[in-house]
Design an enzyme around this catalytic site. Structure first.
Site, mmCIF file in Angstrom:
data_model
loop_
_atom_site.group_PDB
_atom_site.id
_atom_site.type_symbol
_atom_site.label_atom_id
_atom_site.label_comp_id
_atom_site.label_asym_id
_atom_site.label_seq_id
_atom_site.Cartn_x
_atom_site.Cartn_y
_atom_site.Cartn_z
ATOM 1 N N THR A 16 -3.790 -11.347 1.608
ATOM 2 C CA THR A 16 -5.264 -10.945 1.360
ATOM 3 C C THR A 16 -4.906 -10.242 -0.096
ATOM 4 O OG1 THR A 16 -4.845 -8.851 2.599
ATOM 5 C CG2 THR A 16 -5.785 -10.642 3.907
ATOM 6 N N ALA A 257 -2.517 1.256 -0.116
ATOM 7 C CA ALA A 257 -3.286 0.023 0.018
ATOM 8 C C ALA A 257 -3.273 -1.059 -1.082
ATOM 9 C CB ALA A 257 -4.700 0.386 0.717
ATOM 10 N N LYS A 258 -4.054 -1.921 -0.753
ATOM 11 C CA LYS A 258 -4.026 -3.347 -1.699
ATOM 12 C C LYS A 258 -4.822 -2.698 -2.868
ATOM 13 C CE LYS A 258 -2.427 -6.953 0.921
ATOM 14 N NZ LYS A 258 -2.286 -7.334 2.270
ATOM 15 N N ARG A 259 -5.691 -1.694 -2.637
ATOM 16 C CA ARG A 259 -6.710 -1.257 -3.668
ATOM 17 C C ARG A 259 -5.913 -0.591 -4.838
ATOM 18 N NH1 ARG A 259 -7.948 1.489 0.737
ATOM 19 N NH2 ARG A 259 -7.453 3.755 0.592
#
Ligand code: GLU
Length: 324
Positions: A16, A257-259
């Protein structure tokens, strides 16, 4: 863990987004835990969320893991006896398990619309935990269920959890004794659009792939009793060892996190950071490399022990996070 059971571990990334520092930490520790016990490693791509998964991230993730110096014995790129290693190719198995649970009387249609159901295909991290499901649809009459379905009302499939505790001994967090109210009560296994839940897919795949050791973030601890319960209801083998590792947090106490774009491994690589330096940094946080010297994962294998890992989440000040 018993010495004579061969250890089978797994790395289970979701495509993702690009891997970030927090993922590198979790995968390094899962890899070390398995290799320290001379285990075999499976790489499994967890892409059942059609809204969030992107095929282009799969090859990027494989490249990042290799760049870190992590390897695996079975996976989408290598094949093996337990494939396919991509969850979106295993949907028939999930459907069979749902049929079995329905036959056993553990499934019921739930007509409640809840925001959290949107993300059911993803592992629920801490910020995703909601209130205990109050059981609204559990005791609807068959007649009412049929009527609502005939009217075209959308429904999820939920597991009617037996009122029993699930016990397991976590290699890091210690003995756990959890009841349905601890994990949110009856949980959804299939969304109204047919997407199956993370809980179902992961539990089934771990059993089907012969996984004996599950190492993952501490924020997923409350998923473990759900997965064990599903495996028990289906008569499948439960992984022998679970280890929920502390999380890497930023200065605000948020899980990396991915952000946090600048911390993707791709961004660090572009900046010229060497993987050995990153592994040196992460392994020092893990208590495995006090001098934080640049090192390869393989060189850390003899030093690995769950008992050396920090007992609490690791908070990284910005100066450290952005020191690369
Ligand atoms: N694919 C899940 C994630 O990336 C892995 C969770 C697990 O290891 O069970 O969050």
């Amino acid at each position: 863990m018993t010495k004579d059971i061969p250890v089978v571990g797994r790395l289970a990334p979701s495509p993702t987004g690009l891997l970030h520092l927090g993922n590198a930490w979790a995968f390094l520790l899962a890899w070390l835990a398995c290799r320290a016990q001379k285990g075999r490693l499976i790489l499994r791509i967890e892409d059942i969320d059609p809204q969030r998964s992107r095929p282009e991230f799969v090859s990027a993730i494989l490249d990042d893991l290799r760049w870190l110096g992590l390897d695996w014995d079975e996976g989408p790129d290598r094949g093996g006896a337990h494939g396919p290693y991509v969850q979106s190719k295993r949907l028939a198995e999930y459907a069979l398990a749902l049929d079995r649970l329905a036959q056993l009387g553990y499934l019921y249609p739930c007509f409640c619309t809840r925001k959290e159901l949107k993300s059911l295909a993803n592992a629920p991290h801490l910020e995703d935990t909601g209130p205990v499901y109050p059981g609204t649809c559990r005791n609807l009459s068959d007649e009412l269920r049929r009527k609502r379905i005939a009217q075209g009302q959308r429904y999820t499939l939920r597991l009617a959890c037996p009122e029993m505790a699930v016990d397991f001994d976590d290699a890091i967090c210690g003995p756990q004794h959890l009841q349905p109210c601890d994990w949110g009560g009856d949980f959804a296994l299939r969304r109204s659009d047919g997407v199956v839940s993370y809980q179902l897919a992961v539990a089934l795949d771990d059993a089907a792939m012969g996984v004996t050791q599950v190492v993952r973030g501490r924020d997923i601890l409350f998923s473990t009793p759900k997965q064990i319960l599903l495996l028990r209801l289906l008569g499948k083998s439960v992984p022998a060892q679970y280890a929920h590792i502390p999380l890497l947090l930023n200065a605000e106490g948020e899980r990396l996190a991915k952000r946090h774009q600048s911390l993707t491994l791709a961004a660090l690589r572009t900046r010229g950071v060497r993987p050995e330096r990153l592994i040196g940094f992460l392994s020092s946080l893990a208590g495995l490399n006090p001098g934080a010297q640049a090192i390869k994962p393989l060189e850390l294998v003899p030093a690995f022990s769950f008992s050396k890992l920090p007992q609490v989440d690791v908070c990284l000040p910005d100066t450290m996070l952005y020191s690369f």
